[in-house]
Design an enzyme around this catalytic site. Structure first.
Site, PDB file in Angstrom:
ATOM      1  N   ARG A   1      -5.195   2.221   3.502  1.00  0.00           N
ATOM      2  CA  ARG A   1      -4.498   2.616   4.413  1.00  0.00           C
ATOM      3  C   ARG A   1      -5.680   3.000   5.432  1.00  0.00           C
ATOM      4  O   ARG A   1      -5.718   4.275   6.018  1.00  0.00           O
ATOM      5  CB  ARG A   1      -3.689   3.725   4.280  1.00  0.00           C
ATOM      6  CG  ARG A   1      -2.608   3.371   3.381  1.00  0.00           C
ATOM      7  CD  ARG A   1      -1.631   4.365   3.395  1.00  0.00           C
ATOM      8  NE  ARG A   1      -0.707   4.490   4.560  1.00  0.00           N
ATOM      9  CZ  ARG A   1       0.130   3.555   5.030  1.00  0.00           C
ATOM     10  NH1 ARG A   1       0.257   2.441   4.434  1.00  0.00           N
ATOM     11  NH2 ARG A   1       0.646   3.581   6.153  1.00  0.00           N
TER      12      ARG A   1
ATOM     13  N   GLU B   1      10.433  -8.332  -0.980  1.00  0.00           N
ATOM     14  CA  GLU B   1      11.780  -8.379  -0.867  1.00  0.00           C
ATOM     15  C   GLU B   1      12.333  -9.654  -0.666  1.00  0.00           C
ATOM     16  O   GLU B   1      13.376 -10.170  -0.994  1.00  0.00           O
ATOM     17  CB  GLU B   1      12.517  -7.468   0.315  1.00  0.00           C
ATOM     18  CG  GLU B   1      12.851  -6.084  -0.274  1.00  0.00           C
ATOM     19  CD  GLU B   1      13.979  -5.415   0.355  1.00  0.00           C
ATOM     20  OE1 GLU B   1      13.865  -5.781   1.547  1.00  0.00           O
ATOM     21  OE2 GLU B   1      14.702  -4.729  -0.335  1.00  0.00           O
TER      22      GLU B   1
ATOM     23  N   THR C   1      -8.713  -2.033   3.397  1.00  0.00           N
ATOM     24  CA  THR C   1      -7.318  -2.573   3.793  1.00  0.00           C
ATOM     25  C   THR C   1      -6.467  -1.531   4.378  1.00  0.00           C
ATOM     26  O   THR C   1      -6.485  -0.444   4.104  1.00  0.00           O
ATOM     27  CB  THR C   1      -6.578  -3.222   2.523  1.00  0.00           C
ATOM     28  OG1 THR C   1      -5.225  -3.482   2.898  1.00  0.00           O
ATOM     29  CG2 THR C   1      -6.528  -2.256   1.348  1.00  0.00           C
ATOM     30  N   GLY C   2      -5.551  -1.972   5.292  1.00  0.00           N
ATOM     31  CA  GLY C   2      -4.540  -1.173   5.663  1.00  0.00           C
ATOM     32  C   GLY C   2      -3.342  -0.954   4.751  1.00  0.00           C
ATOM     33  O   GLY C   2      -2.419  -0.021   5.185  1.00  0.00           O
TER      34      GLY C   2
ATOM     35  N   ASP D   1     -11.441  -7.481   4.066  1.00  0.00           N
ATOM     36  CA  ASP D   1     -10.035  -7.463   4.283  1.00  0.00           C
ATOM     37  C   ASP D   1      -8.963  -7.589   3.025  1.00  0.00           C
ATOM     38  O   ASP D   1      -9.647  -8.374   2.321  1.00  0.00           O
ATOM     39  CB  ASP D   1      -9.605  -7.862   5.450  1.00  0.00           C
ATOM     40  CG  ASP D   1      -8.159  -7.704   5.873  1.00  0.00           C
ATOM     41  OD1 ASP D   1      -7.851  -6.347   5.596  1.00  0.00           O
ATOM     42  OD2 ASP D   1      -7.403  -8.363   6.233  1.00  0.00           O
TER      43      ASP D   1
ATOM     44  N   ARG E   1       3.103  -7.900  -9.493  1.00  0.00           N
ATOM     45  CA  ARG E   1       3.669  -6.742  -8.943  1.00  0.00           C
ATOM     46  C   ARG E   1       5.311  -6.827  -9.740  1.00  0.00           C
ATOM     47  O   ARG E   1       5.853  -7.504  -9.466  1.00  0.00           O
ATOM     48  CB  ARG E   1       3.909  -6.753  -7.409  1.00  0.00           C
ATOM     49  CG  ARG E   1       2.661  -6.827  -6.789  1.00  0.00           C
ATOM     50  CD  ARG E   1       2.532  -7.510  -5.518  1.00  0.00           C
ATOM     51  NE  ARG E   1       3.666  -6.531  -4.570  1.00  0.00           N
ATOM     52  CZ  ARG E   1       2.866  -6.059  -3.479  1.00  0.00           C
ATOM     53  NH1 ARG E   1       1.700  -6.024  -3.055  1.00  0.00           N
ATOM     54  NH2 ARG E   1       3.724  -5.086  -2.507  1.00  0.00           N
TER      55      ARG E   1
ATOM     56  N   THR F   1      -5.060  -8.417   3.015  1.00  0.00           N
ATOM     57  CA  THR F   1      -3.981  -9.255   3.424  1.00  0.00           C
ATOM     58  C   THR F   1      -4.612 -10.325   4.342  1.00  0.00           C
ATOM     59  O   THR F   1      -5.291 -10.407   5.281  1.00  0.00           O
ATOM     60  CB  THR F   1      -2.990  -8.420   4.381  1.00  0.00           C
ATOM     61  OG1 THR F   1      -2.924  -7.351   3.611  1.00  0.00           O
ATOM     62  CG2 THR F   1      -1.727  -9.337   4.286  1.00  0.00           C
TER      63      THR F   1
ATOM     64  N   LYS G   1      16.901  -1.055  -7.963  1.00  0.00           N
ATOM     65  CA  LYS G   1      15.672  -1.696  -8.423  1.00  0.00           C
ATOM     66  C   LYS G   1      14.559  -0.503  -8.009  1.00  0.00           C
ATOM     67  O   LYS G   1      14.834   0.054  -6.863  1.00  0.00           O
ATOM     68  CB  LYS G   1      15.557  -3.155  -7.902  1.00  0.00           C
ATOM     69  CG  LYS G   1      15.182  -3.044  -6.238  1.00  0.00           C
ATOM     70  CD  LYS G   1      15.209  -4.302  -5.706  1.00  0.00           C
ATOM     71  CE  LYS G   1      14.999  -4.148  -4.066  1.00  0.00           C
ATOM     72  NZ  LYS G   1      14.938  -5.504  -3.484  1.00  0.00           N
TER      73      LYS G   1
END
Lengths: 1198, 367
Positions: A787, A496, A674-675, A392, A594, A394, A560
């Protein structure tokens, strides 16, 4: 698990009426009790015994026991079998009982959690297990949802509530659920009491993202969907309370349905062992037949005449019948080739290895105070054979913590630390952080190491100020100030949150927001901006903007977004800056960060007015509103001025790239399932060093029809194999490709990577395509599936498991990984996080991904090595022990006379030789742990099954047979004419038995000494101890005393004394021992000397190193070579911008204080819009457009 | 073996002190840092190297060859004489006895065989009877006895174990001693005469005491208290026996019943179908004269024991013994062979090792 299924007929539709237990009872739905345990006190014994005798081995011994009771064929007394059998049964039963006890306890703990249920007009505390379908329950903030419930109302306006679904899908961002408008008014208990709606919905299923049903209430029908459901396992967040009606309970909840069935996992060694036991059984029958034929011949030639002294009954003198009986007799005495103690010993070893895993300090995580845990004790050796790891992302590879780590402002980078010689310094825990004490509102947890940025702030550099102002304004974060200065940000995406937190610490504190204002605290001054518009983020736009009016009255647009997008929309004046920034972005991306580019634009009042009007108009049109809005957004987001770029680190778990590199060296393929979104997943792929720039090709499969996917897969494969290799004849090729793909795998040196999308995966997993998918995936060095749903994760694992004869391991931390963890051969859960679902379903758990390296390369490797050595030796030992009877058969008229004393047969495996071999199986190490990690190639023999396979088995049984031959014939040669030193005759059966038994015990002890690599004190103790015990028991059982008590059970009285006091006996023992051991010694010496394996070399090295003293461990450092451009850091969906501007998610107080009457009527229809759009967005959130209609499974996130 | 003791290696963790400080607050679940739990037990890690294996082979060779030679020489020094008196051949004096054997005959058949000892037998001489093709180790034969009964147990005397079938009872009375082993007791009588120069037959005194193991005579076999006298004991003699168990040795009342030494020797069943059992001992008379001087002897056999029916053979063996027991060339030869092979292997391995040495290559370990 499946009890409930039996007593309900298959449910087609579910009828649930609120507050009507009697009505709902009619359907006998499952209650909310969860039962994972198997037994209770009364059923334990029968069920457990039944289960145990289902095992072939136990049943086999039971049959033997029955055979032994028949006097005509009983060649051994019953106790030789029953003693070990009872021992085995008891040990297994005790283990099962403890396991079940813990299951009971954990069930009980879950079942006894409290929840508030509305019963007879009042809220009452009830245990979870007493909650029933149709009940209305009240949930409070941060509580787990007890069952699958329909949300009726909540403390928040419009019946909104927020949940965290980490347990279900592993995502930590908050999700919104909204109650039906008609029910959201039922805010007090009396109204809820009167609620008598009936829900008719789908039967229980495991689809987490889908729910269809209808609510019938007051003669109206209301459609229900997943947006109104709170599923068991979710946690209520940011919502004071809510009420809901239980639809599915207990085992029928989607969470439990998703847990998959618990299948008993067996290791490949187990399976091999079972095959071998069958082989041995066949071998046994062969032996029996040979001896039976021998007996028939003997009886007809000699035995018939020997009746003068040995008369038999009529049937015994019938040669054929006598042979038949002999067959069974020999089956009994030769049964020890498959000793019962084998099974117990294997279990004990595995248990021991599990404890070593639990005890390993180097797998203990200090931060979370969790040690590694082997939750299943039967899979250890399989850890040494893993070929595929499914991970996985995350929470497993990443910590799910976003950290603002670098930025580029106006062509200047910040974030790196340099020493006095202007060299970049590695940031470690010891590096001094920037002091934010000037800022009373700062977040203490935030760390930044480059002091120059703070200098720039303090110098009031305009660009820097604007940079952070943008970060503080352009977002959809909600602030929560519980007490003065104690700010908490609620961000939908962690990136964020990281950006806003960074701005906060650098003095631009985002303090409060209303639907129309944003209040900042800029360097200690409160400044309120008027929020004019939010140009929200979506996946096509890949950017978001806000338009604000600052106190000075200027209108500004802050934007942004992904760098490529922003760079296209820049004002020509920013061109020079763009190049510098672009370089910086490359640099950031190369470090796996990122990135986002930031830009702003000053707007002219009049132009803005015109644009705003157009926007208002566009937002009211019904048709094509999305497109029109997009055009408008596009229009205004032009001619931006670049400010700089941010770089956020999606913090990897400690040591992830190193671990992955190391596991790669051990030939373990790692697939990430991974999702998350494609970009995020690929980004992590780069930062974990799984994807690299120097790879020949990264294939991205993202087709959304079967044909497209097929086309993409095929072309990728053709690309790898070269066109010539692939015939163009459609499906014919896939079969032959599959047949010889292993050849190709070897041949391909180039490195490829495959990234596949959830939608495409759904197609690729269909039977027509799965072969080509698998082939392609195995040709690639790295595979990333993004996904994917929990179910798809399991399907991928299943695919590999089914078609590759390889051991798979799945590792994950969330409930969305449970199915995968259960499907794989070995499931590993990351513990120490909040959710425990994955851990509970796993076979092993530990706190950090990097421990996987140690688990596999050290513990797995050792376990496998030990188990193989153990099995080889065990089979050797038992063949040597048992086959002596076979040879003796030729000299005792094939009468099934045993060579040894019956007591020796009983005790040989369980007492005389059990402990040394156990000690070997527990403590042996060929190479120490440091070298196991240092040379990952040492792991490969396990994957190739080299240490114990049919060939090895054949060799060790052959050795055993040889030993048994020598064990019999050397004493035979010596004893045929032997007399004692006092002249009395000596070649009697008992002396013969004692001599051979003693020789056997000595030979197997010497042999284990040679097989062993690691002599600890325990090994010494056990080997010498076993020999001592053998002699002690030998003399005790042949002593006068015990004979006096049981004369008929211990007929060997005095034999040991008479026999072992003879020099000639010891000469025979010495000779036999040497002759038995030397051939093996020669073979293994030649092997080590002429064809040393890697293990031998490392052992040699280890030995010579040790003499030199400890050396510096040379650590492998993984260098990231990636220079990938841009990964924009948004991990949430569109929609929250609108939530904010409408004020829907503000608390009542803030909404009222905002006091903007003009907004309210507009927003009443808005909620529906938002939810509608959110559905669409979730479908189209993938960058390649709206294709989700074909794959409804993808909507988990909505 | 190359050896080295692996001292407790330094633990990579430096965190010992700091983590203990924290442990005061929250109970740390950190596993104990013991050598056992961390699998760092000090250990001896032998490796098969040329330096250890090859010398081992030479040492084995050097030890085994002398032992083998010693065994071989002493085995060769033992004097042994064997004579088959089964009576298969018509020329054999016992031929008629063997042919006319019948269980019912009341008059024993006696035959005598002449033989010559070429060399004198010094010191004690042991007289064995040997049987061939006699399956004393057959499972049904071996278990056909009752050790409780033989140990003097009263109840077993009256009610012998079922294992004794079909020799458990006869004429309604329990058989003592029961079972096939006892029933088939070897009952030939062998007497040895020396023919001296005057052609007179001198009886050679045969000692029947001390032929059984001490433990058997004193522990394993015991008479029930009253058997010595009791002729009216309610038991029957074994079917094949001519006299009851308490009259086995008329000359020595203490050698009767279950503790009769001939009986005990018989009851210790042989491991292999060809075996010899000690029959009598001829004790050394004085230091000057040999026990059995060379010359002519006569063996007189009271032929009671039929073996021809199952192709068995009966032999009489005279033998001296040495420090390692009786004559046994096998062990000596085996030791010499094994020793030589080990030595030879050592040489071969040494050559192979030198020629194809692939060691000293630990540098080429791939990562």
């Amino acid at each position: 698990m499946a009890f409930w299924r039996r007593n309900t007929h298959i449910e087609k539709e579910r009828h649930v009426k609120a507050n009507a237990r009697d009505y709902n009872d009619k359907f006998s739905y499952a209650d909310n009790r969860i039962k994972t345990s198997k037994y209770n006190i009364f059923t334990f014994l029968p069920i457990n015994l039944f289960e145990q005798f289902q095992r072939v081995a136990n049943a086999y011994f039971l049959v033997l026991l029955i055979l032994q009771v028949i006097p005509e064929i009983s060649s051994l007394s019953w106790f030789t079998t029953i003693v070990p059998l009872v021992l085995v049964l008891v040990i297994t039963a005790v283990k099962d009982a403890t396991d079940d006890y813990f299951r009971h306890k954990s069930d009980q703990q879950v079942n006894n959690r409290q929840s508030q249920v509305l019963i007879r007009g009042s809220l009452q505390n009830e245990k979870w297990m007493n909650v029933r379908v149709g009940d209305i329950i009240r949930l409070e903030n941060n509580q787990f949802v007890a069952a699958d419930i329909l949300l009726l109302c909540s403390s928040e306006p419009y019946g909104l509530c927020y949940i965290e679904t980490a347990e279900l899908d592993g995502e930590t961002n908050l999700k919104v659920r909204q109650a039906l408008t008609v029910t959201s008014d039922l805010k007090d208990i009396t109204k809820l009491m009167d609620f008598d709606g009936e829900v008719i919905c789908e039967p229980p299923n495991n689809k987490l993202d889908k729910f269809t049903g209808t609510l019938y209430w007051r003669d109206n029908k209301y459609p229900l969907d997943n947006e109104k459901m709170l599923l068991r396992g979710c946690v209520l967040r940011n919502t004071e309370w809510c009420f809901g009606m239980v639809i599915f309970a207990g085992l029928q909840t989607k969470l439990m349905q998703n847990c998959g069935r618990t299948t008993f996992k067996r290791t490949s060694i187990d399976k091999l062992m079972n095959t071998l036991v069958l082989w041995i059984f066949a071998f046994l029958i062969c032996m029996g037949v040979i001896l039976a034929i021998g007996n028939t011949i003997w009886v007809s030639w000699i035995g018939r005449n020997f009746q003068v002294f040995l008369p038999g009954e009529e049937f015994q003198s019938n040669a054929v019948f006598s042979g038949f009986l002999t067959f069974w007799s020999y089956i009994i005495i030769l049964n020890t080739v498959v000793p019962i103690s084998l099974y117990v010993s294997v279990e004990v070893l595995r248990l021991g290895h599990s404890y070593f895993i639990n005890w390993d300090q180097k797998m203990f995580c200090r931060q979370t105070n969790t040690a590694a845990e082997a939750r299943t004790t039967t899979l250890n050796e399989e850890l040494g054979q893993v070929e595929f790891i499914f991970s996985d992302k995350t929470g497993t590879l990443t910590q799910n913590i976003m950290v603002f780590s670098k930025c580029s402002i106006n062509g200047q980078t910040y974030g790196d630390v340099y020493n006095e010689f202007d060299e970049k310094v590695e940031i470690t825990e010891k590096t001094a952080c920037v002091d934010f004490s000037f800022n009373p509102l700062c977040d203490k947890a935030f760390k930044f190491y480059d002091g120059s940025l703070i200098e720039a702030i303090k110098l009031e550099d305009l660009a820097v100020q604007e940079f952070f102002r943008l970060l503080a304004l352009c977002h959809t974060v909600m602030p929560e100030e519980k007490s003065e200065g104690h700010l908490v940000y609620l961000a939908q995406s962690p990136d964020e949150g990281a950006l806003v937190t960074a701005a906060r610490n650098f003095g631009f504190v985002f303090r409060a927001r209303t639907p129309e204002t944003i209040t900042l605290c800029e360097m200690g001054r409160a400044v309120t901006y008027q929020l004019l518009a939010i140009l929200d983020f979506n996946n096509v736009r890949k950017r978001m903007s806000v338009i604000v009016r600052n106190p000075q009255g200027q209108i500004k647009l802050y934007c942004k977004g992904a760098d490529t997008i922003i760079f296209d929309r820049l004002d020509p004046s920013s061109e020079a800056l763009m190049y510098t920034t672009s370089e910086h972005l490359n640099e950031f991306a190369g470090e796996g960060l990122r990135t986002l580019a930031l830009a702003y634009k000053d707007l002219d009042e009049d132009d803005f007015e015109v644009w705003m009007k157009k926007l208002l108009f566009a937002s009211t049109v019904i048709e094509n509103r999305e497109d029109q809005l997009a055009v408008l957004y596009e229009e205004i987001e032009q001619g931006l001025k670049l400010l700089g770029a941010t770089a956020i680190e999606d913090k990897l778990q400690e040591g992830v790239p190193e671990t992955i590199a190391c596991l790669n060296l051990a030939d373990i393929k790692i697939w990430v399932l991974t999702g998350d979104k494609l970009e995020t997943a690929m980004n992590i792929g780069y930062s974990c060093n799984m994807l690299r720039d120097d790879m020949n090709e990264v294939f991205v499969i993202s087709g959304h029809t079967l044909l497209e996917v097929q086309q993409q897969l095929r072309s990728a494969k053709e690309h790898i194999l070269g066109l010539s290799r692939v015939s163009s004849v459609g499906d014919v090729e896939k079969t032959d490709m599959f047949a010889d793909d292993s050849v190709f795998e070897e041949a391909i040196i180039a490195e490829y990577a495959l990234v596949i999308n959830g939608h495409s995966l759904a197609h690729a997993l269909e039977p027509q395509l799965e072969h080509i998918l698998l082939d392609l995936a195995c040709l690639c060095k790295t595979v990333i599936c993004c996904r994917v749903t929990p179910l798809q994760k399991a399907q991928v694992v299943e695919l590999v498991k089914r078609h590759k004869r390889a051991v798979t391991l799945a590792i994950g931390d969330g409930a969305n990984d449970v199915s995968m963890i259960k499907t794989a051969h070995i499931g590993v859960g990351i513990s120490g996080q909040e959710g425990m679902q994955a851990v509970l379903a796993s076979d092993y758990s530990f706190a950090q991904f990097r421990y996987l390296q140690r688990l596999l390369l050290v513990h797995g490797r050792w376990s496998y090595f030990r188990m193989c050595n153990f099995l080889c030796y065990f089979f050797y030992k038992n063949f040597a022990f048992t086959l002596v009877h076979f040879w003796y058969g030729f000299f005792c008229g094939f009468s099934a006379q045993t060579v040894y004393d019956q007591w020796f047969i009983t005790l040989f495996n369980i007492v005389y030789t059990s402990l040394p071999v156990l000690a070997m199986g527990l403590f042996d190490q060929d190479v120490n742990d440091q070298n196991s990690l240092r040379y990952p190639s040492l792991y490969k023999p396990g994957q190739q099954n080299l240490l114990f396979n049919k060939r090895q088995f054949f060799l060790c049984t052959l050795q055993g047979m040889g030993t048994s031959f020598l064990l019999f014939f050397i004493p035979y040669g010596a004893f045929s004419v032997m007399v004692k030193e006092d002249g009395s005759h000596f070649s009697d059966q008992q002396t013969f038995a004692v001599t051979i038994a003693t020789t056997l015990v000595i030979v197997v002890s010497v042999q284990i000494g040679l097989d062993k690599h690691y002599w600890t004190a325990v090994n010494h103790l056990f080997i010498w101890g076993s020999l001592t015990v053998y002699f002690a028991i030998l003399f005790a059982m042949q002593s006068n005393g015990i004979f006096g008590i049981f004369p008929s059970n211990f007929p060997f009285v005095g034999t040991a004394r008479n026999c072992l006091s003879e020099k000639s006996v010891w000469l025979v023992i010495l000779l036999t021992t040497v002759v038995c051991v030397v051939p093996g010694l020669v073979v293994s010496f030649l092997r080590v000397d002429l064809f040393p394996t890697l293990t031998d070399k490392v052992r040699h090295l280890q030995q010579s190193r040790k003499k030199e003293g400890p050396q510096e461990q040379n650590l492998r450092r993984v260098r990231r070579t990636s220079s990938r451009r841009s990964a924009y850091a948004f991990s949430h969906q569109q929609g929250y911008g609108e939530l904010i501007t409408s004020g829907k998610n503000m608390k009542m107080s803030t909404v009222s204080s905002a006091g903007s009457p003009g907004r309210t009527p507009h927003s009443s229809t808005w909620i529906e819009n938002m939810l509608k759009r959110k559905n669409e967005v979730s479908c189209t959130s993938d960058e390649s457009g709206n294709r989700a209609k074909q794959t409804p499974k993808q909507q988990v996130r909505a | 073996m190359a050896t080295s003791y692996n001292a407790k290696e330094e633990d990579g963790h430096h965190s010992g002190a700091s983590s203990h400080g924290a442990a005061g607050v929250v109970k740390s679940k950190k596993p104990d840092n013991t050598a056992f739990k961390q699998q760092r037990l000090p250990a001896w890690q032998p490796i098969l190297t040329a330096g250890t294996v090859l010398p081992a082979f030479f040492v084995i060779g050097l030890i085994f060859i002398p032992i083998g030679i010693g065994l071989y020489v002493s085995s060769n020094n033992i004097k042994e004489f064997e004579i088959d008196y089964t009576g298969v051949d018509i020329s054999n004096p016992c031929y008629s006895c063997a042919k006319n054997f019948s269980w019912n005959s009341t008059t024993p058949c006696v035959c005598s065989m002449n033989f010559t000892l070429e060399q004198p037998f010094e010191s004690n001489v042991f007289m064995y009877y040997g049987l061939s093709n006699f399956y004393q180790n057959h499972r049904r034969y071996v278990k056909s006895r009752d050790d409780s009964q033989l140990n003097g147990d009263q109840s077993a005397l009256k009610n012998p174990s079922k294992e004794c079938e079909p020799y458990r009872t006869s004429d309604g009375l329990p058989i003592a001693p029961c079972g096939a082993i006892a029933n088939s007791l070897f009952n030939d009588t062998l007497e040895l005469y020396h023919i001296d120069s005057n052609n007179t037959r001198n009886t050679i005194p045969l000692v029947k005491k001390g032929i059984a193991w001490w433990t058997d005579k004193h522990v394993k076999f015991r008479n029930p208290g009253f058997i010595k006298l009791n002729k009216h004991l309610c038991t029957n003699k074994p079917v094949n026996w001519r006299k009851p168990v308490y009259e086995l040795d008329p000359s020595d009342p203490d050698n009767n019943g279950f503790i009769n030494e001939d009986f005990i020797v018989w009851m210790r069943t042989a491991a292999l179908p060809t075996f010899r059992k000690l029959y009598r001992i001829i004790q050394k008379k004085s230091n000057t004269t040999p026990t059995l001087p060379s010359g002519k002897y006569v063996l007189e056999i009271t032929y009671n024991y039929p073996v021809l029916s199952f192709d068995g053979r009966k032999r009489m063996i005279l033998s001296t013994i040495s420090w390692m027991g009786g004559k046994n060339p096998f062990l000596g030869i085996a030791y010499i062979t094994v020793g030589s092979i080990c030595f030879f292997l050592g040489v071969v391995l040494l050559i192979i090792h030198h020629k194809y040495d692939t060691r000293s290559n630990s540098a080429d370990i791939p990562n």
